[in-house]
Design an enzyme around this catalytic site. Structure first.
Site, mmCIF file in Angstrom:
data_model
loop_
_atom_site.group_PDB
_atom_site.id
_atom_site.type_symbol
_atom_site.label_atom_id
_atom_site.label_comp_id
_atom_site.label_asym_id
_atom_site.label_seq_id
_atom_site.Cartn_x
_atom_site.Cartn_y
_atom_site.Cartn_z
ATOM 1 C CG HIS A 1 -55.292 73.369 -59.450
ATOM 2 N ND1 HIS A 1 -55.943 74.273 -58.569
ATOM 3 C CD2 HIS A 1 -55.473 73.622 -60.490
ATOM 4 C CE1 HIS A 1 -56.510 75.218 -59.356
ATOM 5 N NE2 HIS A 1 -56.249 74.841 -60.683
ATOM 6 N N PRO A 2 -52.640 71.222 -56.400
ATOM 7 C CG PRO A 2 -53.039 71.676 -54.133
ATOM 8 C CD PRO A 2 -53.193 72.433 -55.435
ATOM 9 C CB ALA B 1 -62.615 72.312 -53.239
ATOM 10 C CB ILE C 1 -63.772 69.352 -57.409
ATOM 11 C CG1 ILE C 1 -65.438 69.620 -56.964
ATOM 12 C CG2 ILE C 1 -62.862 69.063 -56.022
ATOM 13 C CD1 ILE C 1 -65.944 68.372 -56.576
ATOM 14 C CG PHE D 1 -60.863 65.017 -58.585
ATOM 15 C CD1 PHE D 1 -61.767 64.589 -59.606
ATOM 16 C CD2 PHE D 1 -61.585 65.495 -57.560
ATOM 17 C CE1 PHE D 1 -63.302 64.786 -59.467
ATOM 18 C CE2 PHE D 1 -62.786 65.716 -57.348
ATOM 19 C CZ PHE D 1 -63.580 65.408 -58.247
ATOM 20 C CD GLU E 1 -59.281 78.183 -54.403
ATOM 21 O OE1 GLU E 1 -59.271 79.359 -54.655
ATOM 22 O OE2 GLU E 1 -58.955 77.246 -54.809
#
Lengths: 174, 174
Positions: B61-62, B119, B117, B115, B84
């Site tokens: 993930h970025p 989103a 999440i 991090f 997303e």
């Protein structure tokens, strides 16, 4: 005198092979007692060291039943590890050792890190039984259990470090 | 027809960037429905993928608020990631973005991974508040939370995969 004066990063690293842990201990010290060092170590290990640091510390241990490799980062840690496993090795037979090697491989395959157990005073059959039981765990559960075993090992090693340091200090002072 | 016939390892990897996960999905399939795939994915993710696999998936993930890098392993994953985050980016201001970058760095420093999440549909202030709250967690707690967020993302992506696959299948069959 039982303080950590004279102890440095290398000594903390022998207790727990995470560089982040060793650096944080060096910053938090010196400690006036063993108890104070244990409190700091517990806080650092569970609250400050991230999961990469946990894996790094785990990887500083040999597989149980095996000798620490010659390329081991800390010779003190390697020596302690041998002592901690002495009961296990004294109670091992050829067949339990064989079983242990197989379960070591199986455990590694599932969890991606070495089986960690506070081995001091524990017999080989006891350790094998615990390994088979813990193998059933989810990876995240086992990760946290391994971290708790590491903390027990760290505590024992800190106590050795402090008594050796006290001896060295009293030898120096007289 | 809504099955996983025609889907392969590369597709599962776009849903969750752990190679162990993708391989296990490929072995467990084909799935006759989206629900069946979600059940298998949940079991594999929480019970079979080890902590190294979790970290590998997180690293696909970025950072939130940033575009996936050009060198991203899965172009589908990169494209989905952008979608997303669309609500978050639409509700961002220069100052919240600045704050986000600072907290991204702080979070990484503490936990050693990005991090994560779920989103979709969440505004930037909401995400920032959640990030600050979660930053207080112990590393092991945050690791498990991040894994749960990853699973939500995986579910959403599986649903996209299945609808795209159904469309492709019906186009082929007529």
């Amino acid at each position: 005198m039982e303080s950590s004066v004279g102890l440095g990063e290398k000594d903390w690293l022998a207790c727990c092979g995470s560089v982040k842990f060793a650096k944080a201990m060096a910053s938090a010290g010196p400690f006036s007692s063993y108890q104070e060092a244990v409190s700091a170590a517990t806080d650092i290990w569970f609250n400050k060291v991230d999961v990469n640091g946990w894996l790094e510390a785990f990887s500083a241990h040999p597989q149980i039943g095996e000798s620490p490799s010659k390329s081991h980062k800390s010779s003190t840690s390697a020596q302690w590890s041998k002592g901690e496993q002495s009961t296990a090795l004294a109670t091992a037979t050829e067949s339990t050792l064989q079983e242990l090697y197989e379960w070591n491989a199986r455990y590694w395959q599932k969890f991606g890190f070495v089986f960690l157990i506070f081995a001091s005073g524990r017999s080989m059959p006891e350790i094998l039984a615990e390994m088979k039981r813990r193998y059933q765990n989810r990876p995240i559960v086992e990760l946290e259990l391994a971290a708790k075993e590491q903390m027990k090992i760290t505590e024992l090693r800190l106590s050795k470090l402090f008594s050796a340091n006290a001896t060295a200090a009293s030898t120096t002072q007289y």
